[in-house]
Structures are given as structure tokens and as C-alpha cells.
Design an enzyme around this catalytic site. Structure first.
Site, PDB file in Angstrom:
ATOM      1  CG  ASP A  52       3.197   0.015   7.933  1.00 11.39           C
ATOM      2  OD1 ASP A  52       2.779  -0.543   6.902  1.00 11.39           O
ATOM      3  OD2 ASP A  52       2.487   0.192   8.942  1.00 11.39           O
ATOM      4  CD  GLU A  99      -2.946  -1.301   5.510  1.00 15.05           C
ATOM      5  OE1 GLU A  99      -2.978  -2.362   6.153  1.00 15.05           O
ATOM      6  OE2 GLU A  99      -2.403  -0.262   5.954  1.00 15.05           O
ATOM      7  CD  GLU A 100      -1.105   1.995   7.699  1.00 10.83           C
ATOM      8  OE1 GLU A 100      -1.821   1.526   8.602  1.00 10.83           O
ATOM      9  OE2 GLU A 100       0.045   1.579   7.485  1.00 10.83           O
ATOM     10  CG  HIS A 146      -0.367   0.015   2.537  1.00  7.04           C
ATOM     11  ND1 HIS A 146       0.017   1.184   3.168  1.00  7.04           N
ATOM     12  CD2 HIS A 146      -0.084  -0.985   3.408  1.00  7.04           C
ATOM     13  CE1 HIS A 146       0.497   0.895   4.370  1.00  7.04           C
ATOM     14  NE2 HIS A 146       0.459  -0.413   4.542  1.00  7.04           N
ATOM     15  CG  ASP A 182      -2.217   4.331   2.970  1.00  6.55           C
ATOM     16  OD1 ASP A 182      -1.937   3.259   2.392  1.00  6.55           O
ATOM     17  OD2 ASP A 182      -2.988   4.375   3.948  1.00  6.55           O
TER      18      ASP A 182
END
Length: 488
Positions: free
Chosen positions: A112, A142-143, A73, A75
Site C-alpha cells: 500500500d 497520501e497517508e 501514491h 509514500d
């Protein structure tokens, strides 16, 4: 940064750190990826929410292999220390190396899942890596909502095997993950004017490590919102006070690191309150001396606010925050050491509703690898806030990813790891939520594996990436691609 191996991966990660990419504001990183695809002559497509997939044909002699899609991902979680001047929407991440770890200066690093994105780009840009047909999927948001994975169409990519590059422990390979949901509570109230004759005190909880509400929940770290609620609850026995403000935590998937409240007391109680807070701080420091050795609770003079919260709402809110569960609620009975079920009391914030009325907003996040247990924790949290008179709502959940012990790609990954490093990797599941569960819903045939280099304290300003493990992970990924299974 680019002097470390693998140089090509760190080259692209260095570029990514210079591109702002908060969740839901990924336009700049998406534009960067589109330029990359065009510059390297790669076939690509983008969907309506911003997900992007690139394709690269097999190297000569590898055309008979099953297609593998790598996925990350784009973001990142945007957290910073209060004393750091930084704008995540405009500024480049400032990195440094400390004892073999790559870190940021007072902010989240974005490894991440930036290191996964960089690794995909490195493979797509290279001409000396053996692989069958490959695809690279880059998902958005995603987050904060799994928006990209949730909106992915069932025909967006073609591969039969998916490698999720969003795990945080080198030498561990994940074949399952928890599902999740969110429960929110809203306390509406009529503000009253603050009494100018009272003395106003700011009670602050700080120095906590925080961390990922999935990956770090088992470490028993302190929750700043919980600590603050305990302070406010205990203070009621020492002195009469009014609650004028409360704030703590930020993101639903981060354990709160800081929280504060402003209370009004009579001047005669000032020394009593100060002494009690000092004692309480010492008790909390002792209670959390191993997981959070820098925890501190302070009481300082505050300016008189304009308004206060009425006493009924204050009591209901504090009681609910005390009662709301937080932390590990159950361990797996099938995978030793795996957290099965948990809840994160994520944040409490004073905001304005759409009609302009004041509201205190509390956010929580539930996770479980068992759907019924996830639902049970959601009901538990709902009942707490129902009893406190709040308006309760739920955020759309996402499914877990059930482990497949017969996975073909897992067998290949296991064998190549032993060949490379002479030791057995750990095959397990993860309590954090991965996008894999959503992929499996739309692509039931997918054979999936998640793995990555070692990271610690993600979702906090202490986030760090162990440099040496990136090279190990890179070599393992290339070995898996080289040994991709043949088409049936």
C-alpha cells in the site's frame, strides 16, 4: 520475488522495497522515479510538493483512444513491532513469502501503495502492451495528510479517465469513497515530582492486530488505547493510584495495536492490582477472542519516573478516552454492507509543546461518505474533549467521492473482467479515504475507477499481499487499457 508473475511488476516492486519512503520523506523515491523517466525517454514533470506525472504516447493504431491516467501514491505507512530493529528512513524492507502471501519481517510491507507504483512503472517500461495515450501520476504524502492530492494543480495532467491503483480486494471495483477529517485534543498540565515511596507499575496492552482505520474498522478489532483507558478507569475502584505516563497508538489512520501507562501505587496494593489486571486481561481476551485472539494486558514493575500527571488532568484524560467514540457509527443506506460513518481513536502521546511545557496529545480520525455525518462525528468528538477541559483543534478534511453508476470506464472494467475470469466483479464504494475525491474537485470531468490486488492488514506489521491476485489484477488492467474508449 521476481520469479512470480507478472515478473516485470514484481521486479519493480522489489526495487521499491529497497527505497525508504516514509510519508513526508519521499525524496529518495521521487529521485528514483525521475531517473526512471529519463532512462526510458518519457516526458515528465514534477510540481512544488513532489507530485510527478509521466506521459507515454499511444501504441500504433490506438491514437484515437481517450487518454487514461493511472495513479498511485509513493509514500508508505511505517509501522513495526516493538522487538524489531528497523529504521524506515534508511533500511530496505525485508520481505518473505508465506503460504502464497508476500509479507515483511516485522514491519509494514509498503504494498500500500508500492504495488500500484510498480505496476505503473511496468506498463511505462513495456513495449508489448496495447494502449491509447497514457499518463502515470505519482502523488506524495497520501497517508498522513493527502498533501500531494490537495496541492495538485488543475492543469497538471490531461486525461479524461483516471484509474486509481490503491484498492485492496481483487474482484472488487470501487466507484466511491468516504471523506475524512481529524480532531485533536491537547491536555496541558503542571507535572509534580513522583513520590519515591510509591511502587510504580507499567500496564501494557499488546498482541492486537490493528489495521487500517478505514478498510478494517468494520472488523471489530480491539483498540489498544480504548482497552488501556478501560483498565485505568476500572483500577480506580480497586486502589488509589497516580498516573505518571501514558502512550498508545501511532498514526491517525491506523487502529492502535499497543498502549501502556505507568502508575504509582502504595506497596500494600501491589498484589491487588496484579490480580485485578490478570482478571481484566482474561475478560478482554474473551471479549475479543475472535478478532484479536492474542490480546493481553500485563502489569510489570517499572522504574520510578521523575514526574507524575496531576490527579485532575489524569481523571479528565481517562474519562475522555473512555467516552470518545471508536469504531463503526453508521452503515450506508444505499450500498449494502458499506460502512458509512466511523471514528478512530488513533493515539495518545505525551509530548512537549512549542514553549516546552508538557502536553498530552490525543488524535482521532473521522470518516463518512456523507459530509453532514462526518461533521456530526467531529462535533461529537470535540464535545467529549471540550467537557474534559482539553484544547481541541481540527485537521483539514478531504472530500468523499460520490459514486457514478453511469461511469463509462466502470462499464469497460465490468465487461473485461467477465471476459477474463467468467464471473461478475463486485461494484461498490470504500470506507477508506482515496485521493479520488480531491481529484474530482479539481477535475470535475474525470471518470474514475479504483481497483487493486488483495491485501490484508495494511498499516500494520501484518500487512501482506496475495501474490496470485497481482497477476489477475495485472491482466485486468491491461485489458482495460486495450479497450479504452474512443475519443468523441
Amino acid at each position: 520475488m521476481t520469479t512470480h508473475e507478472p515478473k516485470i511488476v514484481f521486479k519493480y516492486f522489489d526495487e521499491i522495497t529497497k527505497i525508504p519512503r516514509p510519508s513526508k520523506k519521499e525524496e529518495k523515491i521521487i529521485a528514483y522515479l525521475e531517473r526512471f523517466a529519463k532512462e526510458h525517454g518519457l516526458e515528465y514533470k514534477k510540481d512544488k510538493v513532489g507530485n510527478l506525472v509521466m506521459k507515454k504516447p499511444a501504441t500504433p493504431g490506438m491514437e484515437d483512444r481517450k487518454s487514461i491516467i493511472m495513479q498511485s501514491h509513493v509514500d508508505m505507512v511505517c509501522e513495526k513491532n516493538n522487538d524489531v530493529d528497523f529504521n524506515f528512513e534508511t533500511d530496505a524492507i525485508r520481505t518473505k513469502i508465506v503460504d502464497g502471501w508476500l509479507k515483511a519481517e516485522g514491519t509494514t510491507l509498503g504494498a500500500d501503495n508500492g504495488i500500484g507504483v510498480a505496476t505503473q512503472l511496468a506498463i511505462l517500461a513495456s513495449n508489448d502492451i496495447e494502449h491509447g495515450p497514457i499518463e502515470a501520476l505519482f502523488t506524495v504524502d497520501e497517508e498522513t495528510g493527502l498533501t500531494g492530492a490537495m496541492n495538485l494543480s488543475a492543469d497538471f495532467f490531461e486525461s479524461d479517465i483516471l484509474l486509481n491503483l490503491d484498492s485492496e480486494d481483487e474482484g472488487e471495483m470501487f466507484i466511491g469513497c468516504a471523506g475524512g477529517m481529524g480532531t485533536m485534543a491537547e491536555f496541558y498540565y503542571e507535572p509534580a515530582y513522583a513520590d519515591p515511596k510509591l511502587v510504580y507499575i507499567r500496564i501494557s496492552v499488546s498482541g492486537l492486530r490493528g489495521g487500517h482505520s478505514g478498510g478494517d474498522i468494520h472488523l471489530g478489532r480491539a483498540n489498544a488505547v480504548k482497552i488501556l483507558a478501560r483498565a485505568l478507569y476500572g483500577l480506580a475502584d480497586e486502589a488509589d493510584y497516580v498516573l505518571a505516563g501514558i502512550q498508545g497508538g501511532n498514526l491517525h489512520n491506523a487502529i492502535p495495536r499497543e498502549a501502556h501507562a505507568v502508575i504509582g501505587i502504595e506497596s500494600k496494593d501491589k498484589e491487588t492490582v496484579a490480580a485485578w489486571v490478570n482478571t481484566f486481561s482474561a475478560e478482554m481476551h474473551n471479549e475479543y477472542k475472535k478478532p484479536d485472539p492474542d490480546l493481553v494486558v500485563t502489569a510489570t514493575t517499572a522504574e520510578k519516573p521523575e514526574f507524575i500527571i496531576d490527579s485532575t488532568t489524569s481523571a479528565q484524560l481517562i474519562n475522555a478516552l473512555i467516552s470518545c467514540p471508536h469504531g463503526v457509527l453508521g452503515m450506508s443506506h444505499t450500498i449494502e454492507g458499506l460502512v458509512e460513518t466511523s471514528n478512530n481513536l488513533a493515539s495518545v502521546k505525551m509530548q512537549k509543546a512549542e514553549d516546552g511545557s508538557p502536553v498530552i496529545y490525543v488524535e482521532t480520525s473521522q470518516r463518512s461518505s456523507i459530509e453532514s455525518a462526518k461533521r456530526m462525528v467531529g462535533d461529537m468528538v470535540t464535545s467529549v474533549f471540550d467537557l474534559a477541559g482539553a484544547y481541541v483543534s481540527e485537521r483539514d478534511g478531504y472530500p468523499g467521492w460520490e459514486p457514478n453508476n453511469e461511469s463509462e470506464i466502470m462499464g469497460i472494467a465490468l465487461g473485461t473482467y467477465k471476459e477474463l475470469f467468467g464471473k461478475e466483479p463486485k461494484i461498490t464504494a470504500i470506507h477508506a479515504g482515496l485521493e479520488c475525491g480531491l481529484f474530482k474537485e479539481k477535475y470535475p470531468h474525470l471518470d474514475m475507477l479504483s481497483f487493486g490486488p488483495t491485501m490484508r492488514d495494511v498499516h500494520s506489521p501484518e500487512e501482506r499481499l496475495e501474490i496470485a491476485t497481482v497477476d489477475m489484477w495485472w491482466k485486468h488492467l491491461l485489458a482495460i487499457l486495450k479497450k479504452a474508449p474512443k475519443k468523441a
